[in-house]
Design a protein around this motif. Structure first.
Motif, PDB file in Angstrom:
ATOM      1  N   PHE A 302       0.786  -1.240   0.000  1.00 12.72           N
ATOM      2  CA  PHE A 302       0.000   0.000   0.000  1.00 12.72           C
ATOM      3  C   PHE A 302       0.820   1.294   0.000  1.00 12.72           C
ATOM      4  N   GLU A 303       2.021   1.278   0.540  1.00  9.34           N
ATOM      5  CA  GLU A 303       2.776   2.529   0.568  1.00  9.34           C
ATOM      6  C   GLU A 303       3.142   3.024  -0.828  1.00  9.34           C
ATOM      7  N   PRO A 304       3.412   2.137  -1.821  1.00  7.58           N
ATOM      8  CA  PRO A 304       3.615   2.648  -3.187  1.00  7.58           C
ATOM      9  C   PRO A 304       2.370   3.341  -3.752  1.00  7.58           C
ATOM     10  N   LYS A 305       1.189   3.054  -3.174  1.00 12.80           N
ATOM     11  CA  LYS A 305      -0.062   3.695  -3.617  1.00 12.80           C
ATOM     12  C   LYS A 305      -0.323   4.995  -2.855  1.00 12.80           C
ATOM     13  N   GLY A 306       0.631   5.393  -1.996  1.00 10.93           N
ATOM     14  CA  GLY A 306       0.482   6.646  -1.252  1.00 10.93           C
ATOM     15  C   GLY A 306      -0.297   6.498   0.037  1.00 10.93           C
ATOM     16  N   ILE A 307      -0.517   5.254   0.507  1.00  7.65           N
ATOM     17  CA  ILE A 307      -1.247   5.030   1.758  1.00  7.65           C
ATOM     18  C   ILE A 307      -0.235   4.573   2.813  1.00  7.65           C
ATOM     19  N   PRO A 308       0.069   5.432   3.808  1.00  4.83           N
ATOM     20  CA  PRO A 308       1.081   5.068   4.810  1.00  4.83           C
ATOM     21  C   PRO A 308       0.567   3.999   5.772  1.00  4.83           C
ATOM     22  N   ILE A 309       1.489   3.180   6.285  1.00  3.67           N
ATOM     23  CA  ILE A 309       1.182   2.119   7.244  1.00  3.67           C
ATOM     24  C   ILE A 309       1.788   2.481   8.599  1.00  3.67           C
ATOM     25  N   TYR A 310       0.970   2.410   9.655  1.00  6.45           N
ATOM     26  CA  TYR A 310       1.469   2.653  11.017  1.00  6.45           C
ATOM     27  C   TYR A 310       1.157   1.435  11.882  1.00  6.45           C
ATOM     28  N   PRO A 311       2.179   0.660  12.283  1.00  5.51           N
ATOM     29  CA  PRO A 311       1.948  -0.481  13.167  1.00  5.51           C
ATOM     30  C   PRO A 311       1.555   0.015  14.557  1.00  5.51           C
ATOM     31  N   ILE A 312       0.472  -0.533  15.128  1.00  5.50           N
ATOM     32  CA  ILE A 312       0.021  -0.095  16.455  1.00  5.50           C
ATOM     33  C   ILE A 312      -0.486  -1.296  17.254  1.00  5.50           C
ATOM     34  N   SER A 313      -0.662  -1.061  18.529  1.00  7.26           N
ATOM     35  CA  SER A 313      -1.341  -2.023  19.383  1.00  7.26           C
ATOM     36  C   SER A 313      -2.345  -1.268  20.244  1.00  7.26           C
ATOM     37  N   GLY A 314      -3.622  -1.531  20.015  1.00  8.05           N
ATOM     38  CA  GLY A 314      -4.645  -0.895  20.841  1.00  8.05           C
ATOM     39  C   GLY A 314      -4.579  -1.375  22.282  1.00  8.05           C
ATOM     40  N   ALA A 315      -4.072  -2.595  22.459  1.00  3.50           N
ATOM     41  CA  ALA A 315      -4.011  -3.161  23.809  1.00  3.50           C
ATOM     42  C   ALA A 315      -2.898  -2.532  24.639  1.00  3.50           C
ATOM     43  N   THR A 316      -1.711  -2.332  24.030  1.00  4.01           N
ATOM     44  CA  THR A 316      -0.566  -1.817  24.792  1.00  4.01           C
ATOM     45  C   THR A 316      -0.312  -0.335  24.552  1.00  4.01           C
ATOM     46  N   GLY A 317      -0.862   0.215  23.493  1.00  2.00           N
ATOM     47  CA  GLY A 317      -0.640   1.619  23.158  1.00  2.00           C
ATOM     48  C   GLY A 317       0.560   1.856  22.263  1.00  2.00           C
ATOM     49  N   ALA A 318       1.267   0.803  21.893  1.00  2.00           N
ATOM     50  CA  ALA A 318       2.458   0.956  21.047  1.00  2.00           C
ATOM     51  C   ALA A 318       2.092   1.563  19.695  1.00  2.00           C
ATOM     52  N   GLY A 319       2.857   2.572  19.269  1.00  7.93           N
ATOM     53  CA  GLY A 319       2.706   3.173  17.952  1.00  7.93           C
ATOM     54  C   GLY A 319       1.555   4.146  17.790  1.00  7.93           C
ATOM     55  N   ILE A 320       0.716   4.290  18.807  1.00  9.54           N
ATOM     56  CA  ILE A 320      -0.482   5.127  18.667  1.00  9.54           C
ATOM     57  C   ILE A 320      -0.119   6.608  18.614  1.00  9.54           C
ATOM     58  N   ARG A 321       0.847   7.038  19.409  1.00  9.73           N
ATOM     59  CA  ARG A 321       1.247   8.450  19.410  1.00  9.73           C
ATOM     60  C   ARG A 321       1.696   8.879  18.015  1.00  9.73           C
ATOM     61  N   GLU A 322       2.533   8.078  17.378  1.00  6.39           N
ATOM     62  CA  GLU A 322       3.025   8.409  16.038  1.00  6.39           C
ATOM     63  C   GLU A 322       1.869   8.478  15.028  1.00  6.39           C
ATOM     64  N   LEU A 323       0.923   7.561  15.174  1.00 10.27           N
ATOM     65  CA  LEU A 323      -0.232   7.548  14.273  1.00 10.27           C
ATOM     66  C   LEU A 323      -1.065   8.823  14.416  1.00 10.27           C
ATOM     67  N   LEU A 324      -1.339   9.219  15.648  1.00 15.33           N
ATOM     68  CA  LEU A 324      -2.187  10.399  15.878  1.00 15.33           C
ATOM     69  C   LEU A 324      -1.538  11.671  15.342  1.00 15.33           C
ATOM     70  N   TYR A 325      -0.227  11.799  15.522  1.00 20.88           N
ATOM     71  CA  TYR A 325       0.451  12.986  15.000  1.00 20.88           C
ATOM     72  C   TYR A 325       0.458  12.988  13.473  1.00 20.88           C
ATOM     73  N   ALA A 326       0.561  11.789  12.881  1.00 23.19           N
ATOM     74  CA  ALA A 326       0.500  11.702  11.418  1.00 23.19           C
ATOM     75  C   ALA A 326      -0.879  12.118  10.914  1.00 23.19           C
ATOM     76  N   VAL A 327      -1.920  11.717  11.639  1.00 25.03           N
ATOM     77  CA  VAL A 327      -3.295  12.096  11.270  1.00 25.03           C
ATOM     78  C   VAL A 327      -3.473  13.607  11.378  1.00 25.03           C
ATOM     79  N   ALA A 328      -2.977  14.196  12.477  1.00 27.74           N
ATOM     80  CA  ALA A 328      -3.105  15.646  12.672  1.00 27.74           C
ATOM     81  C   ALA A 328      -2.396  16.414  11.559  1.00 27.74           C
ATOM     82  N   GLU A 329      -1.216  15.956  11.162  1.00 28.28           N
ATOM     83  CA  GLU A 329      -0.475  16.616  10.088  1.00 28.28           C
ATOM     84  C   GLU A 329      -1.223  16.490   8.757  1.00 28.28           C
ATOM     85  N   LYS A 330      -1.800  15.323   8.519  1.00 33.37           N
ATOM     86  CA  LYS A 330      -2.543  15.112   7.270  1.00 33.37           C
ATOM     87  C   LYS A 330      -3.788  15.999   7.225  1.00 33.37           C
ATOM     88  N   LEU A 331      -4.436  16.156   8.375  1.00 32.35           N
ATOM     89  CA  LEU A 331      -5.629  17.010   8.421  1.00 32.35           C
ATOM     90  C   LEU A 331      -5.279  18.464   8.104  1.00 32.35           C
TER      91      LEU A 331
END
Length: 427
Positions: A302-331
């Motif tokens: 998917f990244e060659p199609k311009g869709i970024p991938i963010y690995p996360i864990s809803g259970a442990t919280g891993a990777g969520i901070r990076e994802l949220l900041y990426a969303v805010a920047e995209k908005l």
């Protein structure tokens, strides 16, 4: 039960009839006309109520009618205007004409209050029809009729970001971790039956509103499962977080899941499918490295199609901070204007062309045009304004009245009379 859709019948009030009467006073043997005007019928008004979040009230009552105006009286007494009926709806409600599905009003953004159906204007009393040649008019204008319309109400939640993905991929868990929302969470399909909204608070005022869209499965756009009931709620979102079970805990392939959900979005509304998307590869805490790396596979796909991938864990919280900041920047890069649906159906114009009869006949050199269609048009049109006069001319042409007049033999300079309106005919 969360109610986000309803169908109701609305009716404005009829205008009060004008009155026919004449002065009857001692020593005034020939009193003139003194019939009063009728009162205005009540409008049907929709208004946003901040305390509402469903359309539940409209599931129990289907018909809403404003009151009629009061008839005029003698001695020039004006009939009382009727009260309007105000229908309270949650913000984000879209009012549509039921048969065509065209938008009448979008109750969001700056639009907090809108008149949907105007009440009938009160009829003029016979005092208005006295002329030098008609000093004893025995005609008064009836009040303009009420208007009736079936409408559908659709609640489309207002959120910047929509969470999409198959059931049980962790959308509710993710939402509860990153926002103030507290959705009920359990390990079975269709856990979420209501769209859940939450606010993501980030430093420097970069927060945004996020919505968990429930029940989306393959075939949802065709009415399979619950998805078609909730797809409307992502129509306002500017960006999609596509949550996928990267670990494949239920035996599904994450790459195939993404393509299936995107196919449902495309089938429902291609405009939505074309909006920016970020893939959240969830459940990395249960990925076991005993074969192909699912994260690497997702990125390669998917990244060659311009869709970024963010690995996360809803259970442990891993990777969520990076994802949220990426969303805010995209908005920040997207159009900040709220998604508001433009009006497509105008009751004022649509309902005036109803199939009502009229007659065209010459009387003593004057061409008289009469009928309920004419009375209705004159009652709702301000001929003193340029726009109103243009509408009047369009009405005469579109309804065939001009053709009827010409067929009756009218010539330039001849007089046309429509109740209280009289004018000379010119092409």
């Amino acid at each position: 039960m969360f109610a986000d859709r309803a169908k109701i019948l609305i009716r404005s009030g009829k205008g009060g009839d004008g009155h026919v009467s004449f002065r009857r006073e001692l020593y005034v043997p020939n009193g003139g006309p003194d019939g009063g005007d009728g009162g205005r019928g009540g409008d049907v008004i929709f208004e946003v109520d901040e305390g509402l979040n469903t359309l539940q009230d409209y599931r129990h009552k289907r018909k809403y009618a404003a009151r009629d105006g009061e008839a005029g009286g003698k001695r020039r007494c004006h009939g009382a205007d009727a009260e309007d009926i105000i229908l309270k709806v949650p913000e984000g409600t879209v009012v549509k004409e039921a048969e065509s599905g065209k938008v009448i009003a979008d109750m969001s953004g700056d639009n907090r209050r809108q008149i949907i159906l105007k009440g009938g204007r009160g009829g003029l009393g016979n005092q208005h029809y006295a002329t030098a040649t008609m000093q004893v008019p025995k005609y008064a204008q009836p009040g303009q009729p009420s208007r009736e319309l079936w409408v559908t109400l659709e609640l489309k939640v207002i959120a910047d970001v929509g969470l999409v993905g198959f059931p049980n991929v962790g959308k509710s868990t993710f939402l509860s971790r990153v926002t103030n929302a507290r959705p009920k969470i359990a390990n079975y399909h269709f856990t979420t039956l209501n769209p859940n909204l939450g606010v993501v608070d980030l430093p420097d005022g970069k927060g945004f509103v996020i919505a968990d869209i429930p029940g989306l499965i393959e075939g949802a756009s065709e009415g399979v499962g619950l998805g078609h009931e909730f797809l409307r709620h992502i129509e306002r979102t500017k960006l999609m977080i596509h949550i996928v079970d990267a670990a494949g805990t239920e035996g599904r392939d994450p790459v195939e899941d993404i393509y299936k959900i995107n196919a449902e979005l495309e089938a429902y509304n291609p405009d939505i499918a074309g909006r920016p998307q970020i893939i959240a590869a969830n459940k990395i805490d249960v990925i076991f490295q005993d074969g192909e790396d699912p994260i690497a596979r997702l990125k390669a796909e998917f990244e060659p199609k311009g869709i970024p991938i963010y690995p996360i864990s809803g259970a442990t919280g891993a990777g969520i901070r990076e994802l949220l900041y990426a969303v805010a920047e995209k908005l920040k890069e997207t159009d900040q204007a709220p998604v508001v649906f433009a009006q497509e159906y105008f009751p004022e114009e649509e309902l005036i062309y109803e199939n009502l009869p009229y007659t065209v006949k010459p009387e003593d050199g004057v061409y008289v045009v009469e009928g309920p269609k004419i009375e209705k048009m004159l009652g709702y049109t301000n001929l003193d304004s340029e726009k109103g006069f243009a509408f009047f001319q369009k009405f005469l042409k579109d309804t065939g009245i001009l053709e009827e007049l010409e067929a009756a033999g009218i010539q330039e300079g001849d007089t046309v009379r429509m109740y209280g309106l009289q004018f000379d005919y010119y092409k």
